[in-house]
Scaffold this motif. Structure first.
Motif, mmCIF file in Angstrom:
data_model
loop_
_atom_site.group_PDB
_atom_site.id
_atom_site.type_symbol
_atom_site.label_atom_id
_atom_site.label_comp_id
_atom_site.label_asym_id
_atom_site.label_seq_id
_atom_site.Cartn_x
_atom_site.Cartn_y
_atom_site.Cartn_z
ATOM 1 N N ILE A 116 -68.618 14.798 43.421
ATOM 2 C CA ILE A 116 -67.405 14.329 42.750
ATOM 3 C C ILE A 116 -66.812 15.468 41.933
ATOM 4 N N GLY A 117 -65.501 15.643 42.079
ATOM 5 C CA GLY A 117 -64.812 16.677 41.330
ATOM 6 C C GLY A 117 -63.712 17.326 42.152
ATOM 7 N N THR A 118 -63.223 18.450 41.645
ATOM 8 C CA THR A 118 -62.118 19.178 42.270
ATOM 9 C C THR A 118 -62.659 20.391 43.019
ATOM 10 N N TRP A 119 -62.190 20.562 44.237
ATOM 11 C CA TRP A 119 -62.613 21.657 45.104
ATOM 12 C C TRP A 119 -61.367 22.437 45.524
ATOM 13 N N PHE A 130 -55.575 24.797 49.644
ATOM 14 C CA PHE A 130 -55.480 23.363 49.383
ATOM 15 C C PHE A 130 -56.413 22.972 48.243
ATOM 16 N N LEU A 131 -56.123 21.823 47.645
ATOM 17 C CA LEU A 131 -56.994 21.223 46.633
ATOM 18 C C LEU A 131 -57.532 19.912 47.163
ATOM 19 N N LEU A 132 -58.816 19.717 46.981
ATOM 20 C CA LEU A 132 -59.490 18.519 47.442
ATOM 21 C C LEU A 132 -60.114 17.854 46.220
ATOM 22 N N GLU A 133 -59.850 16.584 46.037
ATOM 23 C CA GLU A 133 -60.403 15.836 44.906
ATOM 24 C C GLU A 133 -61.315 14.747 45.459
ATOM 25 N N ILE A 134 -62.619 14.897 45.247
ATOM 26 C CA ILE A 134 -63.567 13.875 45.687
ATOM 27 C C ILE A 134 -63.729 12.878 44.544
ATOM 28 N N THR A 135 -63.385 11.633 44.828
ATOM 29 C CA THR A 135 -63.357 10.614 43.773
ATOM 30 C C THR A 135 -64.545 9.657 43.832
ATOM 31 N N PHE A 185 -68.533 10.100 51.093
ATOM 32 C CA PHE A 185 -67.581 10.399 50.031
ATOM 33 C C PHE A 185 -66.155 10.140 50.502
ATOM 34 N N ILE A 186 -65.265 9.912 49.540
ATOM 35 C CA ILE A 186 -63.838 9.767 49.812
ATOM 36 C C ILE A 186 -63.068 10.525 48.740
ATOM 37 N N GLY A 187 -61.824 10.826 49.054
ATOM 38 C CA GLY A 187 -60.999 11.529 48.083
ATOM 39 C C GLY A 187 -59.613 11.815 48.633
ATOM 40 N N THR A 188 -58.940 12.728 47.948
ATOM 41 C CA THR A 188 -57.585 13.113 48.334
ATOM 42 C C THR A 188 -57.534 14.614 48.574
ATOM 43 N N VAL A 189 -56.485 15.025 49.287
ATOM 44 C CA VAL A 189 -56.307 16.440 49.589
ATOM 45 C C VAL A 189 -54.815 16.749 49.616
ATOM 46 N N GLN A 190 -54.472 17.954 49.170
ATOM 47 C CA GLN A 190 -53.071 18.374 49.199
ATOM 48 C C GLN A 190 -53.005 19.872 49.497
ATOM 49 N N ASP A 191 -52.245 20.231 50.540
ATOM 50 C CA ASP A 191 -52.020 21.637 50.865
ATOM 51 C C ASP A 191 -51.074 22.244 49.836
ATOM 52 N N ILE A 196 -55.698 11.803 52.587
ATOM 53 C CA ILE A 196 -56.983 11.232 52.201
ATOM 54 C C ILE A 196 -58.078 11.856 53.053
ATOM 55 N N ILE A 197 -59.277 11.888 52.493
ATOM 56 C CA ILE A 197 -60.438 12.361 53.246
ATOM 57 C C ILE A 197 -61.538 11.319 53.146
ATOM 58 N N GLU A 198 -62.308 11.230 54.214
ATOM 59 C CA GLU A 198 -63.511 10.397 54.249
ATOM 60 C C GLU A 198 -64.560 11.197 54.982
#
Length: 140
Positions: free
Chosen positions: A2-5, A26-31, A38-44, A56-58
């Protein structure tokens, strides 16, 4: 997990293109993380070379092996002539990531978009698939 990648990916295209071997940040946020999934969000970070919108990522982590699917809200396709087409009303095809841990809080590997057929702006496009490399490092 969990956190910001912070990460980057590169295209590995057969044709000569301005996209070939270009780093896209890109930034990936695992929530959520349950010890395996794990799941989270991603933005280029690059609107010219990346895909617009928050995706979204899974995925799952098994030892030092990681795999996840990135689903972006805007369908983006690269043409052989190096142009990019966006279809804002259609989701991007799933992007499949696999990799391994390089060290604590760092992963790298390969990504791919499978071949397929799609209609965008009333035109038929045949995709032979796209692939490349990626890496992420935890920043907080």
């Amino acid at each position: 997990m969990i956190g910001t990648w912070k990460g980057k990916y590169k295209y590995n295209l057969k044709q000569n293109s301005k996209f070939n071997n270009k780093d896209v940040q890109f930034l990936l946020e695992i929530t959520e993380f349950d010890g395996e999934r794990f799941i989270g969000t991603v933005q280029d970070d690059d609107p010219e070379f990346g895909t617009k919108g928050q995706g979204i990522i899974e995925g799952k982590l098994n030892g030092d092996h990681i795999e996840f699917i990135k689903q972006m809200p805007v369908r983006t396709m690269l043409l052989k002539n190096g142009k990019k087409i966006e279809a804002k009303n259609k989701k991007h095809h799933p992007i499949y990531y696999t990799g391994t841990s390089n060290m604590k809080d760092s992963f790298s590997g390969q990504w791919k978009i499978k071949a397929g057929i799609s209609f965008t702006n009333m035109l038929l496009y045949i995709s032979f698939g796209t692939k490349g490399t990626w890496e992420i490092t935890k920043i907080k």
